[in-house]
Design an enzyme around this catalytic site. Structure first.
Site, PDB file in Angstrom:
ATOM      1  N   ASN A  13       0.873  -1.176   0.000  1.00 26.01           N
ATOM      2  CA  ASN A  13       0.000   0.000   0.000  1.00 26.01           C
ATOM      3  C   ASN A  13       0.912   1.228   0.000  1.00 26.01           C
ATOM      4  OD1 ASN A  13      -1.841   2.030   0.439  1.00 26.01           O
ATOM      5  ND2 ASN A  13      -2.181   1.524   2.606  1.00 26.01           N
ATOM      6  N   LYS A  15       0.111   4.249  -0.255  1.00 25.60           N
ATOM      7  CA  LYS A  15      -0.517   5.447   0.326  1.00 25.60           C
ATOM      8  C   LYS A  15      -0.288   6.647  -0.611  1.00 25.60           C
ATOM      9  CE  LYS A  15       0.445   3.375   4.763  1.00 25.60           C
ATOM     10  NZ  LYS A  15       0.307   3.469   6.193  1.00 25.60           N
ATOM     11  N   HIS A  99      -9.294   1.086   4.766  1.00 24.37           N
ATOM     12  CA  HIS A  99      -8.013   1.254   5.469  1.00 24.37           C
ATOM     13  C   HIS A  99      -8.211   2.179   6.671  1.00 24.37           C
ATOM     14  CE1 HIS A  99      -3.886   2.473   6.274  1.00 24.37           C
ATOM     15  NE2 HIS A  99      -3.545   1.338   5.701  1.00 24.37           N
ATOM     16  N   GLU A 101      -6.591   4.559   7.766  1.00 23.44           N
ATOM     17  CA  GLU A 101      -6.405   6.003   7.496  1.00 23.44           C
ATOM     18  C   GLU A 101      -7.648   6.593   6.840  1.00 23.44           C
ATOM     19  OE1 GLU A 101      -2.709   5.558   5.415  1.00 23.44           O
ATOM     20  OE2 GLU A 101      -1.780   4.909   7.287  1.00 23.44           O
ATOM     21  N   GLU A 171      -5.627  -5.359  10.439  1.00 24.01           N
ATOM     22  CA  GLU A 171      -4.622  -4.321  10.643  1.00 24.01           C
ATOM     23  C   GLU A 171      -4.875  -3.614  11.976  1.00 24.01           C
ATOM     24  OE1 GLU A 171      -2.503  -3.139   6.863  1.00 24.01           O
ATOM     25  OE2 GLU A 171      -4.188  -1.783   7.042  1.00 24.01           O
ATOM     26  N   GLY A 177       2.218   1.964  10.583  1.00 26.90           N
ATOM     27  CA  GLY A 177       3.121   3.103  10.416  1.00 26.90           C
ATOM     28  C   GLY A 177       3.819   3.531  11.699  1.00 26.90           C
ATOM     29  N   SER A 217       3.248  -2.536  10.170  1.00 26.90           N
ATOM     30  CA  SER A 217       4.708  -2.535  10.320  1.00 26.90           C
ATOM     31  C   SER A 217       5.344  -3.872   9.962  1.00 26.90           C
ATOM     32  CB  SER A 217       5.106  -2.094  11.733  1.00 26.90           C
ATOM     33  OG  SER A 217       4.640  -0.778  11.986  1.00 26.90           O
TER      34      SER A 217
END
Ligand code: PEP
Length: 256
Positions: A13, A15, A99, A101, A171, A177, A217
């Site tokens: 991904n 991003k 996701h 985010e 996730e 991150g 991560s």
């Protein structure tokens, strides 16, 4: 079904990283490094603006191209959005939905995640549907309740025959991150839980066939032990997917 019968998917991904010219170079470099590594599907989910370049650069390689979001309506007055038909016609095969985010910064809810997932599946895309608990939920001991609820809400109304094109990415938000990785046992525990919820909603066979990734991560140093877990069928990788050498090592770890 044994884990070895499920398709392992290693997906990057990117991003909001990589201009089209950088994307071309990164895909060419990644494709050269993962050539012939057919023990898993290799996917790079790129920004919309990179799709055309990425599809062209990946042509004839074993790298498949994904997008990072899709709108649930087929067309119309939805400024700034992209439809599933636009993605498929452009050569996109996978799409990430839900996701953390998107949930955190763009108001994504389980209802919209479900609608986007359905739109993607209806259009023939392979949907990587993300879910996972935030740190406060883990600390409060309610990971199981949160993940079960998300799984049920995000899958609402999706027929069993469409699960063949669905991947669930577990996730934990606290691991994305941050450099904090779930331990292999934590990842296994929640991936196994998701599989049980799917078995309850559909059937044992559907749950056993479903690819469930871990994301948070994951990198070239920890991928092997995470992927060794029986219910972890791949990874969704952010930061490490931007560096072809690191991403390729994760693909290597998935070749077992
Ligand atoms: C992600 O973006 O889905 C992700 C897991 O990011 P990172 O690997 O950087 O934690």
């Amino acid at each position: 079904m044994k884990k070895t019968s499920r398709r392992v998917v290693i997906a990057g991904n990117w991003k909001m990283n990589m201009t089209p010219s950088a994307a071309k170079a990164a895909i060419e470099a990644t494709a050269a490094l993962v050539k012939g590594k057919d023990g898993c599907d290799v996917v790079l989910c790129v920004p919309f603006i990179d799709v055309a370049t990425a599809v062209e650069a990946a042509r004839g390689t074993n790298v498949k191209i994904g997008a990072q979001n899709v709108h649930f309506e087929k067309k119309g007055a939805f400024t700034g959005e992209i439809s599933a038909d636009m993605l498929t016609e452009a050569g996109v095969e996978y799409v990430i939905v839900g996701h953390s985010e998107r949930r955190q910064y763009f108001g994504e809810t389980d209802e919209t995640v479900n609608k986007r997932t359905r739109a993607g599946l209806d259009a023939g895309l392979k949907v990587i549907m993300c879910l996972g608990e935030v740190l406060a939920e883990r600390q409060a001991g309610i990971t199981e309740e949160i993940v079960s609820m998300q799984t049920k809400l995000d899958l609402a109304g999706i027929p069993e025959e469409q699960l063949k094109n669905l991947i669930i990415a577990y996730e934990p938000v606290w691991a994305i991150g941050t450099g904090l990785t779930a331990t292999p046992d934590q990842a296994e525990e929640v991936c196994c839980l998701i599989r049980k919820v799917v078995a309850g909603l559909y059937s044992e066979a559907a749950a056993e066939a479903l690819t469930i990734q871990y994301g948070g991560s994951m990198n070239d140093g920890n991928a092997a032990e995470l992927l060794a877990k029986v219910d972890v069928d791949g990874g969704l990788i952010g930061g490490a997917s931007l560096v072809p050498e690191k991403f390729a090592k994760i693909v290597d770890a998935a070749q077992a």
